[in-house]
Scaffold this motif. Sequence first.
Motif, PDB file in Angstrom:
ATOM      1  N   ALA A 216     -26.413  26.793  20.889  1.00 59.04           N
ATOM      2  CA  ALA A 216     -26.976  26.538  19.640  1.00 59.04           C
ATOM      3  C   ALA A 216     -28.782  27.612  20.675  1.00 59.04           C
ATOM      4  CB  ALA A 216     -28.303  25.269  20.468  1.00 59.04           C
ATOM      5  N   TRP A 217     -29.201  28.064  21.587  1.00 56.92           N
ATOM      6  CA  TRP A 217     -29.876  29.177  20.961  1.00 56.92           C
ATOM      7  C   TRP A 217     -29.234  30.295  20.378  1.00 56.92           C
ATOM      8  CZ3 TRP A 217     -34.949  28.362  21.425  1.00 56.92           C
ATOM      9  CH2 TRP A 217     -35.817  27.373  22.347  1.00 56.92           C
ATOM     10  N   GLU A 218     -28.235  30.569  20.322  1.00 59.75           N
ATOM     11  CA  GLU A 218     -27.823  31.660  19.891  1.00 59.75           C
ATOM     12  C   GLU A 218     -27.934  31.577  18.471  1.00 59.75           C
ATOM     13  OE1 GLU A 218     -23.524  32.778  19.976  1.00 59.75           O
ATOM     14  OE2 GLU A 218     -23.694  32.330  21.770  1.00 59.75           O
ATOM     15  N   ILE A 219     -27.735  30.858  17.831  1.00 57.80           N
ATOM     16  CA  ILE A 219     -28.141  30.194  16.379  1.00 57.80           C
ATOM     17  C   ILE A 219     -29.587  29.888  16.329  1.00 57.80           C
ATOM     18  CG2 ILE A 219     -28.007  28.736  14.812  1.00 57.80           C
ATOM     19  CD1 ILE A 219     -25.267  27.027  16.051  1.00 57.80           C
ATOM     20  N   VAL A 220     -30.435  29.949  17.340  1.00 60.29           N
ATOM     21  CA  VAL A 220     -31.490  29.551  16.643  1.00 60.29           C
ATOM     22  C   VAL A 220     -32.580  31.536  16.443  1.00 60.29           C
ATOM     23  CG1 VAL A 220     -34.520  29.596  17.982  1.00 60.29           C
ATOM     24  CG2 VAL A 220     -32.329  27.842  17.568  1.00 60.29           C
ATOM     25  N   ARG A 221     -31.858  32.081  17.309  1.00 59.43           N
ATOM     26  CA  ARG A 221     -32.232  33.519  17.506  1.00 59.43           C
ATOM     27  C   ARG A 221     -31.794  34.407  16.152  1.00 59.43           C
ATOM     28  NH1 ARG A 221     -29.030  34.185  22.810  1.00 59.43           N
ATOM     29  NH2 ARG A 221     -30.271  32.982  24.180  1.00 59.43           N
ATOM     30  N   LYS A 222     -30.890  34.486  16.125  1.00 59.85           N
ATOM     31  CA  LYS A 222     -30.470  34.488  14.166  1.00 59.85           C
ATOM     32  C   LYS A 222     -30.912  34.152  12.832  1.00 59.85           C
ATOM     33  CE  LYS A 222     -25.713  35.111  16.077  1.00 59.85           C
ATOM     34  NZ  LYS A 222     -24.237  35.065  15.830  1.00 59.85           N
TER      35      LYS A 222
ATOM     36  N   ARG B 254     -38.898  24.283  15.881  1.00 56.74           N
ATOM     37  CA  ARG B 254     -38.278  22.246  15.954  1.00 56.74           C
ATOM     38  C   ARG B 254     -37.307  22.567  14.584  1.00 56.74           C
ATOM     39  NH1 ARG B 254     -42.761  17.423  16.563  1.00 56.74           N
ATOM     40  NH2 ARG B 254     -41.111  16.839  16.628  1.00 56.74           N
ATOM     41  N   LEU B 255     -37.496  22.920  13.567  1.00 52.84           N
ATOM     42  CA  LEU B 255     -36.524  22.362  12.536  1.00 52.84           C
ATOM     43  C   LEU B 255     -35.069  22.942  12.797  1.00 52.84           C
ATOM     44  CD1 LEU B 255     -35.969  21.189   9.425  1.00 52.84           C
ATOM     45  CD2 LEU B 255     -36.478  23.168   8.914  1.00 52.84           C
ATOM     46  N   ILE B 256     -34.936  24.530  13.300  1.00 50.52           N
ATOM     47  CA  ILE B 256     -34.650  25.580  13.161  1.00 50.52           C
ATOM     48  C   ILE B 256     -33.741  24.937  14.608  1.00 50.52           C
ATOM     49  CG2 ILE B 256     -33.795  27.440  13.993  1.00 50.52           C
ATOM     50  CD1 ILE B 256     -35.946  28.772  11.933  1.00 50.52           C
ATOM     51  N   LEU B 257     -34.123  24.157  15.371  1.00 48.68           N
ATOM     52  CA  LEU B 257     -33.480  24.198  17.128  1.00 48.68           C
ATOM     53  C   LEU B 257     -32.850  22.541  16.478  1.00 48.68           C
ATOM     54  CD1 LEU B 257     -33.135  24.521  19.635  1.00 48.68           C
ATOM     55  CD2 LEU B 257     -35.281  23.079  20.703  1.00 48.68           C
ATOM     56  N   ARG B 258     -33.184  21.775  16.214  1.00 42.19           N
ATOM     57  CA  ARG B 258     -32.713  20.795  15.317  1.00 42.19           C
ATOM     58  C   ARG B 258     -31.610  20.862  15.229  1.00 42.19           C
ATOM     59  NH1 ARG B 258     -36.255  16.643  12.643  1.00 42.19           N
ATOM     60  NH2 ARG B 258     -36.369  18.978  11.253  1.00 42.19           N
ATOM     61  N   ASN B 259     -31.217  21.854  14.084  1.00 43.74           N
ATOM     62  CA  ASN B 259     -30.330  21.891  13.367  1.00 43.74           C
ATOM     63  C   ASN B 259     -29.761  22.836  14.232  1.00 43.74           C
ATOM     64  OD1 ASN B 259     -31.213  20.736  11.449  1.00 43.74           O
ATOM     65  ND2 ASN B 259     -31.913  22.534  10.339  1.00 43.74           N
ATOM     66  N   ALA B 260     -29.430  23.544  14.644  1.00 51.58           N
ATOM     67  CA  ALA B 260     -28.828  24.596  15.920  1.00 51.58           C
ATOM     68  C   ALA B 260     -28.259  23.317  16.739  1.00 51.58           C
ATOM     69  CB  ALA B 260     -29.398  25.824  16.400  1.00 51.58           C
ATOM     70  N   LEU B 261     -28.731  22.653  17.321  1.00 49.30           N
ATOM     71  CA  LEU B 261     -28.181  21.467  18.180  1.00 49.30           C
ATOM     72  C   LEU B 261     -27.232  20.677  17.353  1.00 49.30           C
ATOM     73  CD1 LEU B 261     -31.210  20.837  20.335  1.00 49.30           C
ATOM     74  CD2 LEU B 261     -28.854  21.370  21.466  1.00 49.30           C
ATOM     75  N   ARG B 262     -28.194  20.017  15.932  1.00 49.14           N
ATOM     76  CA  ARG B 262     -26.734  19.400  15.590  1.00 49.14           C
ATOM     77  C   ARG B 262     -25.284  20.178  15.414  1.00 49.14           C
ATOM     78  NH1 ARG B 262     -29.656  17.451  10.874  1.00 49.14           N
ATOM     79  NH2 ARG B 262     -30.502  16.037  12.624  1.00 49.14           N
ATOM     80  N   THR B 263     -25.623  21.827  15.141  1.00 53.25           N
ATOM     81  CA  THR B 263     -24.631  22.628  14.610  1.00 53.25           C
ATOM     82  C   THR B 263     -23.492  22.384  16.232  1.00 53.25           C
ATOM     83  OG1 THR B 263     -25.808  23.683  12.408  1.00 53.25           O
ATOM     84  CG2 THR B 263     -23.675  24.830  13.601  1.00 53.25           C
TER      85      THR B 263
END
Length: 88
Positions: free
Chosen positions: A11-17, A26-35
């Motif tokens: 999830a944090w890899e996705i957030v960093r990109k 919040r929005l990006i972390l929520r979607n990154a965790l879901r992914t």
Amino acid sequence: MFNKSEIMKRAWEIVRKADVRRYGLRLILRNALRTAWHEAKQRVADEARLHAPKVALTAAQVELERLHNKTRWTPVDYCRAKSLQRAA
């Protein structure tokens, strides 16, 4: 079954990109965790399919498997899953 540490790392890899300034953390972390959770569930399902004996599935089992692979469930999905579990 699931390695939560690996899921958080993914999830944090996705957030960093992602463009955090544009969409907000919040929005990006929520979607990154879901992914990340979806990817983990998919990996487990793929491994289970590889090692599972080859048997024919009923229509109820196929529909239940499809429901379990969804990322978001509606109240109708919960009711349908409950009825499919009783039938299977």
